[in-house]
Design an enzyme around this catalytic site. Structure first.
Site, PDB file in Angstrom:
ATOM      1  N   ASN A  12     -29.499 -85.078  10.306  1.00 35.04           N
ATOM      2  CA  ASN A  12     -30.036 -84.853  11.835  1.00 35.04           C
ATOM      3  C   ASN A  12     -31.390 -84.278  11.610  1.00 35.04           C
ATOM      4  O   ASN A  12     -31.735 -83.174  11.614  1.00 35.04           O
ATOM      5  CB  ASN A  12     -29.391 -83.743  12.562  1.00 35.04           C
ATOM      6  N   TRP A  13     -32.550 -85.287  12.081  1.00 36.96           N
ATOM      7  CA  TRP A  13     -33.908 -85.058  11.985  1.00 36.96           C
ATOM      8  C   TRP A  13     -34.176 -84.104  13.273  1.00 36.96           C
ATOM      9  O   TRP A  13     -35.385 -83.603  13.146  1.00 36.96           O
ATOM     10  CB  TRP A  13     -34.618 -86.404  12.050  1.00 36.96           C
ATOM     11  N   LYS A  14     -33.545 -83.837  14.136  1.00 36.38           N
ATOM     12  CA  LYS A  14     -33.913 -83.065  15.331  1.00 36.38           C
ATOM     13  C   LYS A  14     -35.291 -83.526  15.920  1.00 36.38           C
ATOM     14  O   LYS A  14     -35.349 -84.620  16.022  1.00 36.38           O
ATOM     15  CB  LYS A  14     -33.920 -81.391  15.036  1.00 36.38           C
ATOM     16  N   HIS A  98     -24.087 -81.535  20.296  1.00 32.98           N
ATOM     17  CA  HIS A  98     -24.874 -80.406  18.968  1.00 32.98           C
ATOM     18  C   HIS A  98     -25.147 -79.119  19.965  1.00 32.98           C
ATOM     19  O   HIS A  98     -25.261 -78.961  20.922  1.00 32.98           O
ATOM     20  CB  HIS A  98     -26.074 -81.097  18.688  1.00 32.98           C
ATOM     21  N   GLU A 100     -27.398 -77.167  19.842  1.00 28.95           N
ATOM     22  CA  GLU A 100     -28.734 -77.018  20.595  1.00 28.95           C
ATOM     23  C   GLU A 100     -28.690 -77.732  21.866  1.00 28.95           C
ATOM     24  O   GLU A 100     -29.582 -77.343  22.875  1.00 28.95           O
ATOM     25  CB  GLU A 100     -29.764 -77.576  19.746  1.00 28.95           C
ATOM     26  N   GLU A 170     -20.260 -76.943  13.042  1.00 25.60           N
ATOM     27  CA  GLU A 170     -21.365 -76.153  12.987  1.00 25.60           C
ATOM     28  C   GLU A 170     -21.414 -74.786  13.390  1.00 25.60           C
ATOM     29  O   GLU A 170     -21.673 -74.686  14.540  1.00 25.60           O
ATOM     30  CB  GLU A 170     -22.389 -77.096  13.295  1.00 25.60           C
ATOM     31  N   GLY A 176     -30.017 -73.257  10.796  1.00 21.02           N
ATOM     32  CA  GLY A 176     -31.319 -73.058  10.757  1.00 21.02           C
ATOM     33  C   GLY A 176     -31.550 -71.585  10.258  1.00 21.02           C
ATOM     34  O   GLY A 176     -32.775 -71.107  10.423  1.00 21.02           O
ATOM     35  N   SER A 216     -27.515 -75.110   7.399  1.00 23.31           N
ATOM     36  CA  SER A 216     -27.930 -74.418   6.130  1.00 23.31           C
ATOM     37  C   SER A 216     -27.359 -75.057   5.172  1.00 23.31           C
ATOM     38  O   SER A 216     -27.486 -74.566   4.032  1.00 23.31           O
ATOM     39  CB  SER A 216     -28.077 -72.985   5.914  1.00 23.31           C
ATOM     40  N   GLY A 237     -29.404 -80.637   8.667  1.00 19.13           N
ATOM     41  CA  GLY A 237     -30.511 -80.474   9.507  1.00 19.13           C
ATOM     42  C   GLY A 237     -31.886 -80.142   8.757  1.00 19.13           C
ATOM     43  O   GLY A 237     -32.260 -81.404   8.231  1.00 19.13           O
ATOM     44  N   GLY A 238     -32.530 -78.991   8.622  1.00 19.12           N
ATOM     45  CA  GLY A 238     -33.708 -78.828   7.786  1.00 19.12           C
ATOM     46  C   GLY A 238     -33.913 -79.838   6.389  1.00 19.12           C
ATOM     47  O   GLY A 238     -34.729 -80.254   6.216  1.00 19.12           O
TER      48      GLY A 238
HETATM   49  P1  13P Z   1     -29.623 -76.807   9.465  1.00 16.07           P
HETATM   50  O1  13P Z   1     -29.287 -77.761   8.300  1.00 16.07           O
HETATM   51  O2  13P Z   1     -31.281 -76.839   9.526  1.00 16.07           O
HETATM   52  O3  13P Z   1     -29.268 -75.503   9.398  1.00 16.07           O
HETATM   53  O4  13P Z   1     -29.223 -77.683  10.685  1.00 16.07           O
HETATM   54  C1  13P Z   1     -27.914 -78.003  10.795  1.00 16.07           C
HETATM   55  C2  13P Z   1     -27.637 -78.924  11.888  1.00 16.07           C
HETATM   56  O5  13P Z   1     -27.753 -78.277  13.151  1.00 16.07           O
HETATM   57  C3  13P Z   1     -27.301 -79.976  11.879  1.00 16.07           C
HETATM   58  O6  13P Z   1     -27.037 -80.835  12.806  1.00 16.07           O
END
Ligand code: 13P
Length: 254
Positions: A12-14, A98, A100, A170, A176, A216, A237-238
Site C-alpha cells: 500500500n503506497w498510500k 483502511h 486511515e 491491521e 506506521g 509495521s 505500508g512503509g
Molecule cells: P506500515 O507498514 O507503514 O505500518 O502501514 C501498514 C498499513 O497501513 C498498510 O495498509
C-alpha cells in the site's frame, strides 16, 4: 499459514511517490519479485499514478489496484473513483476501509459493506481492512471491535462472494509506528476472524479465505508473522516504498 492458501503480499503506497517514482518502484518490484511464483504480489498506487504503473505491470505476475473506490456506480461524486474506472485501468484489487480512510474520511462499517459489494460486482478483489485502536486493545475490546467490522463490513454477502474477499487485520496502533503486533497477538485475532468467517460462509470457504496482517511489517519480522497458522500474507505500508524491503517480505512468504 495453511498449505491450501497462497500467500498475498500487498504494497500500500498510500499518498507517496510521484509519476517517475511510481514507475521506477514498479519496475524494481517487478524485477525483484518475478521469481516468487508461490506468492501473489500486488501494489496499490495512488489513483493518478495507477495508469503509469499499469504500463509497467500489466500482464505481469505483479498485480495492482486502488486504495479505495466509490460506493456509487457513477455520477456527480466529485473526487471519487469508481470500480469501473479501476477496472478500465486493468486493476485486479482494491483496498477498502483502511483505518486511515476510517479516521480521516469518516468511513463506516456500512460504507465498507457498500464498497465491498461494488468491488465484487465489478470483479475486483476487495482487500477489506479491519483492526482495533490502541484504546480498544487496552480496554479489552479488540474482539468486539473486529467482530463488528467483519460482520457489518462484509454483511449480506453470499458465501460465494465472501470467498473472493481478502481480509486485512491491521491493528491501528501498529500502523506506521514501528510497533508490530507480536506473532501470537496477530494469530489470536486472525484465528478469531476466521471463526467469524466460518459462521458467515461455512468452514470450507473460511478455510480458503486469505487473512493478511498489516502494521509495521518489515523483512526482519515478516517471517515469524507469516509462519502463523492463520496469517496468509501481509499488507505493507512503509516497507513497500523500497523494492528491496518489499521483495524481502515477499521472499519470507515464499
Ligand atoms: P506500515 O507498514 O507503514 O505500518 O502501514 C501498514 C498499513 O497501513 C498498510 O495498509
Amino acid at each position: 499459514m495453511d498449505e491450501r492458501r497462497k500467500p498475498l503480499i500487498a504494497g500500500n503506497w498510500k499518498m507517496n511517490l510521484d509519476l517517475a517514482g511510481a514507475v521506477s518502484l514498479a519496475r524494481e518490484v517487478l524485477l525483484r519479485t518475478a521469481s516468487f511464483g508461490s506468492v501473489d504480489v500486488c501494489v496499490l498506487p495512488p489513483f493518478p499514478l495507477i495508469q503509469a504503473v499499469a504500463g509497467v505491470l500489466d500482464g505481469s505476475a505483479v498485480g495492482f489496484g486502488g486504495q479505495d473506490l466509490s460506493k456509487e456506480d457513477e455520477g456527480a461524486y466529485t473526487g471519487d473513483v469508481s470500480a469501473k474506472m479501476l477496472l478500465s485501468l486493468g486493476c485486479q484489487y482494491v483496498c477498502i476501509g483502511h483505518s486511515e480512510r476510517r479516521e480521516f474520511h469518516l468511513e463506516t462499517d456500512e460504507s465498507v459493506r457498500l464498497k465491498t459489494g461494488r468491488a465484487l460486482t465489478a470483479g475486483l478483489v476487495p482487500i477489506v481492512c479491519v483492526g482495533e485502536r490502541l484504546a480498544e486493545r487496552d480496554s479489552g475490546d479488540t474482539f468486539m471491535r473486529v467482530e463488528r467490522q467483519v460482520t457489518v463490513g462484509m454483511g449480506g454477502l453470499s458465501p460465494d462472494e465472501l470467498a473472493r474477499v481478502v481480509v486485512a487485520y491491521e491493528p491501528v496502533w501498529a500502523i506506521g509506528t514501528g510497533r508490530t503486533a507480536t506473532p501470537a497477538q496477530a494469530q489470536e485475532v486472525h484465528e478469531y476472524i476466521r471463526k467469524l468467517l466460518s459462521r458467515m460462509a461455512g468452514d470450507v470457504i473460511a478455510l480458503r479465505m486469505r487473512i493478511l496482517y498489516g502494521g509495521s511489517v518489515k523483512p526482519g519480522n515478516a517471517r515469524e508473522l507469516l509462519a502463523q497458522k492463520d496469517v496468509d500474507g501481509a499488507l505493507v505500508g512503509g516497507a513497500s516504498l523500497s523494492a528491496e524491503s518489499f521483495a524481502g517480505i515477499v521472499e519470507c512468504a515464499g
